[in-house]
Design a protein around this motif. Structure first.
Motif, mmCIF file in Angstrom:
data_model
loop_
_atom_site.group_PDB
_atom_site.id
_atom_site.type_symbol
_atom_site.label_atom_id
_atom_site.label_comp_id
_atom_site.label_asym_id
_atom_site.label_seq_id
_atom_site.Cartn_x
_atom_site.Cartn_y
_atom_site.Cartn_z
ATOM 1 N N ASP A 8 25.897 66.137 -17.484
ATOM 2 C CA ASP A 8 26.946 65.214 -17.054
ATOM 3 C C ASP A 8 26.671 64.642 -15.670
ATOM 4 N N HIS A 9 26.077 65.437 -14.801
ATOM 5 C CA HIS A 9 25.839 64.966 -13.432
ATOM 6 C C HIS A 9 24.831 63.822 -13.395
ATOM 7 N N LEU A 11 24.462 61.559 -16.111
ATOM 8 C CA LEU A 11 25.056 60.420 -16.811
ATOM 9 C C LEU A 11 26.263 59.841 -16.091
ATOM 10 N N GLN A 12 26.860 60.588 -15.177
ATOM 11 C CA GLN A 12 28.081 60.126 -14.521
ATOM 12 C C GLN A 12 27.848 59.682 -13.081
ATOM 13 N N GLY A 13 26.633 59.307 -12.756
ATOM 14 C CA GLY A 13 26.355 58.828 -11.409
ATOM 15 C C GLY A 13 26.992 57.475 -11.149
ATOM 16 N N ASP A 14 27.225 57.174 -9.864
ATOM 17 C CA ASP A 14 27.880 55.915 -9.499
ATOM 18 C C ASP A 14 26.902 54.753 -9.404
ATOM 19 N N HIS A 19 21.783 58.088 -10.246
ATOM 20 C CA HIS A 19 21.226 58.582 -11.511
ATOM 21 C C HIS A 19 19.810 59.105 -11.302
ATOM 22 N N SER A 22 19.750 62.406 -9.292
ATOM 23 C CA SER A 22 20.186 63.534 -10.122
ATOM 24 C C SER A 22 19.128 63.898 -11.156
ATOM 25 N N THR A 93 22.857 61.168 -25.303
ATOM 26 C CA THR A 93 23.468 59.839 -25.402
ATOM 27 C C THR A 93 23.820 59.499 -26.845
ATOM 28 N N ARG A 96 26.882 61.518 -27.884
ATOM 29 C CA ARG A 96 28.126 61.030 -27.287
ATOM 30 C C ARG A 96 28.612 59.747 -27.950
#
Length: 317
Positions: A8-9, A11-14, A19, A22, A93, A96
């Protein structure tokens, strides 16, 4: 180490840099895990390191060989970890977005049965009788063959089960199937990457360290620049060594008419003929007979003269 269930860390970058940071942070964590906790992967890395160091030519000092080998193995290991993490991200991915792992291992077979019942109805019950006559082999073979060819679905479903229940809940056969599926896709993706890494290694070694000329030149598969060696023992017993080379090898050949017209003596050796070869280059300026040159010539002197025994029994040198 794999599967990586907590992504998750990444895929959920700003931002893209977030991305990327991470992603490479996870790659580094996996590298540390290989060194500190893994046994199989660490053994493979050590064996690869030994092979890489021994592959470096022995004319280089031991320290330099070790440094080159470590850098070479590090490049391969980094590429392997990046590819594995990219595969994990691809599976995550797809899961999800409900493209994989939606209905178990046999989703392809279920789709086939739905299409079959819709477009090919069986009012006479032939399929049921075939299943009864074959003791269930008729649908089972199709079912498991489709499952074998639907490798991404097997990978995704097994990965979801591992992330949900742990690796301990997976049977030995299931683990073998999962890692075999991963290996198949990893082999496809890693082949060009490994070739790129090894090709870059040869390129750097040739241009900066002046090593691996034979390996790099042979991999280029260049037809030109051929050479061969001939030995000759002269009357003094010394060994003469000639290295002959041709820069350009002809691409087209033709039968030499002079070879056919030449009178050949019985048991005559070909190298004693005026035209020893049946073939000649189609372009006369590329004929090896005209372009061959001696690039190296040296003589190995005889250390001791042999003893000759005459007919009367005396020994002379």
């Amino acid at each position: 180490m794999f599967p990586q269930c907590k992504l998750d860390h990444i895929l959920q970058g700003d931002s893209f840099s977030g991305h990327l940071g991470s992603f490479f942070g996870t790659v580094w964590d996996n590298f540390v895990y290989v060194l500190e906790h893994s046994f199989v992967s660490l053994t493979g890395v050590v064996l690869l390191l030994i092979m890489a160091i021994t592959f470096v030519p022995s004319k280089v000092s031991r320290k330099k060989r070790a440094i080159i080998g470590i850098i070479h193995v590090s490049a391969h290991l980094a590429a392997a970890l990046i590819l594995m993490l990219l595969m994990e991200l691809g599976l995550e991915t797809c899961i999800r977005h409900k493209l994989l792992a939606t209905s178990g291992y046999h989703s392809l077979y279920q789709w086939y049965r739905s299409v079959e019942s819709e477009h090919f109805p069986d009012p006479s019950g032939l399929r049921a009788r075939m299943e009864q006559w074959t003791f269930g082999l008729y649908p089972a073979c199709i079912k498991y063959l489709m499952s074998a060819f639907d490798v991404p679905e097997v990978m995704a479903v097994t990965r979801s089960n591992i992330c949900k229940n742990g690796i301990q809940a997976l049977s030995r056969g299931g683990a073998v199937i999962y890692y075999a599926s991963i290996f198949l896709y990893f082999w496809v993706f890693s082949t060009p990457v490994v070739s790129l890494v090894f090709g870059s290694y040869l390129y750097i070694c040739i241009n900066w360290f002046h090593l691996h000329f034979d390996e790099a030149f042979s991999s280029l598969r260049i037809a030109n620049y051929k050479s061969f060696t001939r030995f000759h023992i002269n009357r003094d017993g010394d060994l003469e060594v000639f290295t002959l080379a041709v820069d350009k090898v002809p691409r087209e050949w033709m039968l030499d008419p002079d070879w056919d017209m030449e009178q050949k003596q019985p048991q005559q050796l070909s190298h004693r003929r005026k035209y020893p070869s049946k073939w000649s280059a189609a372009a006369g300026q590329q004929d090896p007979v005209n372009t061959v040159r001696v690039v190296d010539h040296f003589v190995i002197r005889q250390n001791e003269k042999p003893d000759f025994v005459s007919s009367n029994g005396s020994v002379s040198r």
